[in-house]
Motif scaffolding. Sequence first.
Motif, short mmCIF file in Angstrom:
data_model
loop_
_atom_site.label_atom_id
_atom_site.label_comp_id
_atom_site.label_asym_id
_atom_site.label_seq_id
_atom_site.Cartn_x
_atom_site.Cartn_y
_atom_site.Cartn_z
N VAL A 107 -0.04 -7.19 -4.05
CA VAL A 107 -1.31 -6.78 -3.45
C VAL A 107 -1.05 -5.56 -2.57
CG1 VAL A 107 -3.20 -7.46 -1.92
CG2 VAL A 107 -2.22 -9.13 -3.51
N ARG A 108 -1.87 -4.52 -2.77
CA ARG A 108 -1.74 -3.27 -2.00
C ARG A 108 -3.13 -2.81 -1.59
NH1 ARG A 108 3.63 -2.45 -0.77
NH2 ARG A 108 4.95 -2.40 -2.62
N PRO A 109 -3.22 -1.89 -0.61
CA PRO A 109 -4.53 -1.30 -0.31
C PRO A 109 -5.03 -0.47 -1.49
CG PRO A 109 -2.91 -0.76 1.39
CD PRO A 109 -2.16 -1.39 0.26
N GLU A 110 -6.34 -0.34 -1.62
CA GLU A 110 -6.93 0.47 -2.68
C GLU A 110 -6.77 1.97 -2.38
OE1 GLU A 110 -8.04 -0.37 -5.64
OE2 GLU A 110 -8.55 1.74 -6.04
N SER A 111 -6.76 2.27 -1.10
CA SER A 111 -6.70 3.67 -0.68
C SER A 111 -5.88 3.78 0.61
CB SER A 111 -8.13 4.18 -0.46
OG SER A 111 -8.12 5.48 0.04
N VAL A 112 -5.05 4.81 0.71
CA VAL A 112 -4.29 5.02 1.94
C VAL A 112 -4.38 6.49 2.38
CG1 VAL A 112 -2.60 3.18 1.51
CG2 VAL A 112 -2.11 5.49 0.73
N LEU A 113 -4.41 6.66 3.69
CA LEU A 113 -4.34 8.00 4.26
C LEU A 113 -2.97 8.12 4.91
CD1 LEU A 113 -5.80 10.66 5.06
CD2 LEU A 113 -6.46 9.51 7.17
N VAL A 114 -2.21 9.14 4.49
CA VAL A 114 -0.84 9.32 4.97
C VAL A 114 -0.72 10.62 5.75
CG1 VAL A 114 1.59 9.42 4.28
CG2 VAL A 114 -0.03 8.23 2.84
N ARG A 115 0.06 10.58 6.82
CA ARG A 115 0.43 11.82 7.49
C ARG A 115 1.92 12.01 7.26
NH1 ARG A 115 -1.26 12.07 13.53
NH2 ARG A 115 -3.31 12.39 12.64
N ALA A 116 2.30 13.19 6.80
CA ALA A 116 3.70 13.46 6.48
C ALA A 116 4.01 14.92 6.74
CB ALA A 116 3.97 13.11 5.01
N TYR A 117 5.27 15.27 6.55
CA TYR A 117 5.70 16.67 6.67
C TYR A 117 6.17 17.15 5.32
CZ TYR A 117 5.50 15.78 11.65
OH TYR A 117 5.06 15.44 12.90
N ASP A 118 5.98 18.44 5.05
CA ASP A 118 6.54 19.01 3.82
C ASP A 118 7.99 19.43 4.10
OD1 ASP A 118 6.57 21.50 5.04
OD2 ASP A 118 4.92 22.32 3.86
N ARG A 119 8.66 20.02 3.11
CA ARG A 119 10.08 20.32 3.24
C ARG A 119 10.37 21.40 4.29
NH1 ARG A 119 12.99 22.53 -1.76
NH2 ARG A 119 12.08 20.77 -2.89
N HIS A 120 9.31 22.11 4.71
CA HIS A 120 9.50 23.15 5.72
C HIS A 120 9.11 22.67 7.13
CE1 HIS A 120 10.29 25.78 2.38
NE2 HIS A 120 9.13 25.45 1.84
N GLY A 121 8.72 21.40 7.24
CA GLY A 121 8.38 20.85 8.56
C GLY A 121 6.91 21.00 8.90
N LYS A 122 6.10 21.39 7.92
CA LYS A 122 4.66 21.54 8.17
C LYS A 122 3.97 20.20 7.92
CE LYS A 122 0.82 24.63 7.00
NZ LYS A 122 -0.16 23.94 6.14
N GLN A 123 3.17 19.77 8.92
CA GLN A 123 2.50 18.48 8.80
C GLN A 123 1.28 18.59 7.88
OE1 GLN A 123 0.26 16.58 12.11
NE2 GLN A 123 1.99 15.19 12.21
N PHE A 124 1.04 17.53 7.10
CA PHE A 124 -0.17 17.49 6.26
C PHE A 124 -0.66 16.06 6.15
CE2 PHE A 124 1.48 15.65 2.28
CZ PHE A 124 2.85 15.85 2.43
N GLU A 125 -1.92 15.93 5.76
CA GLU A 125 -2.48 14.60 5.50
C GLU A 125 -2.82 14.51 4.02
OE1 GLU A 125 -5.67 13.50 8.10
OE2 GLU A 125 -4.27 13.15 9.77
N TYR A 126 -2.69 13.30 3.49
CA TYR A 126 -2.89 13.11 2.06
C TYR A 126 -3.56 11.77 1.82
CZ TYR A 126 -1.86 12.59 -2.87
OH TYR A 126 -1.96 12.40 -4.21
N ARG A 127 -4.59 11.76 1.00
CA ARG A 127 -5.23 10.49 0.65
C ARG A 127 -4.88 10.12 -0.79
NH1 ARG A 127 -8.53 6.89 2.49
NH2 ARG A 127 -9.23 8.04 4.31
N GLY A 128 -4.40 8.91 -0.98
CA GLY A 128 -4.08 8.44 -2.32
C GLY A 128 -4.88 7.20 -2.64
N ASP A 129 -5.41 7.14 -3.85
CA ASP A 129 -6.21 6.00 -4.30
C ASP A 129 -5.55 5.34 -5.50
OD1 ASP A 129 -8.33 6.69 -2.47
OD2 ASP A 129 -8.82 8.32 -3.86
#
Length: 177
Positions: A107-129
């Motif tokens: 069992v997992r969530p249907e949708s998640v909002l993630v905050r992460a960094y890219d390989r250069h250290g830039k922060q981004f947000e990403y939604r996965g369904d």
Amino acid sequence: MAIRNILGERDTGLYKNSRIVTDFNKRLHLLLDDMRDTLADANGLGLAAPQVGVLRRVLLIVEMRNEDDELIEDVIEMVNPEIMETTGEQSGSEGCLSVPGLYGIVVRPESVLVRAYDRHGKQFEYRGDGLTARAICHEIDHLNGVVFTSLAKRFLTEEELENMRAQREEDEAEDRQ
Ligand code: CO
């Protein structure tokens, strides 16, 4: 770039906590490049650094997007990912490159909002369904030393595995048309 060895479920490294990345340097880029090669070679949907023996909070997710009836495959790199928000619930089968041939209902969530960094250290947000949300949760679990087998409500039977393989072959045949 190189293909790295994927650890199996008996390897104790899979059950350890991974450390935060502080230096977005060449070493990190080499790790990410090698992980991309390893993931492509294994034909998986995601890969976490501890699976290649590196206890760092780094993961890859393959996102399949269907835009204008075209299948686009995109590999997303996440460094120090954190789930900010989850919505809904899904129950479905899940597997892992470290546990080949075994699939379990998780069992997992249907949708998640993630905050992460890219390989250069830039922060981004990403939604996965859907499947992408499942993959993100699965890979983040790896960073916390959790393998899906400990979360599975049950494992798929041989018959269910056969059906899954048949369905996959059908889908692939359709994709080729
Ligand atoms: Co896995």
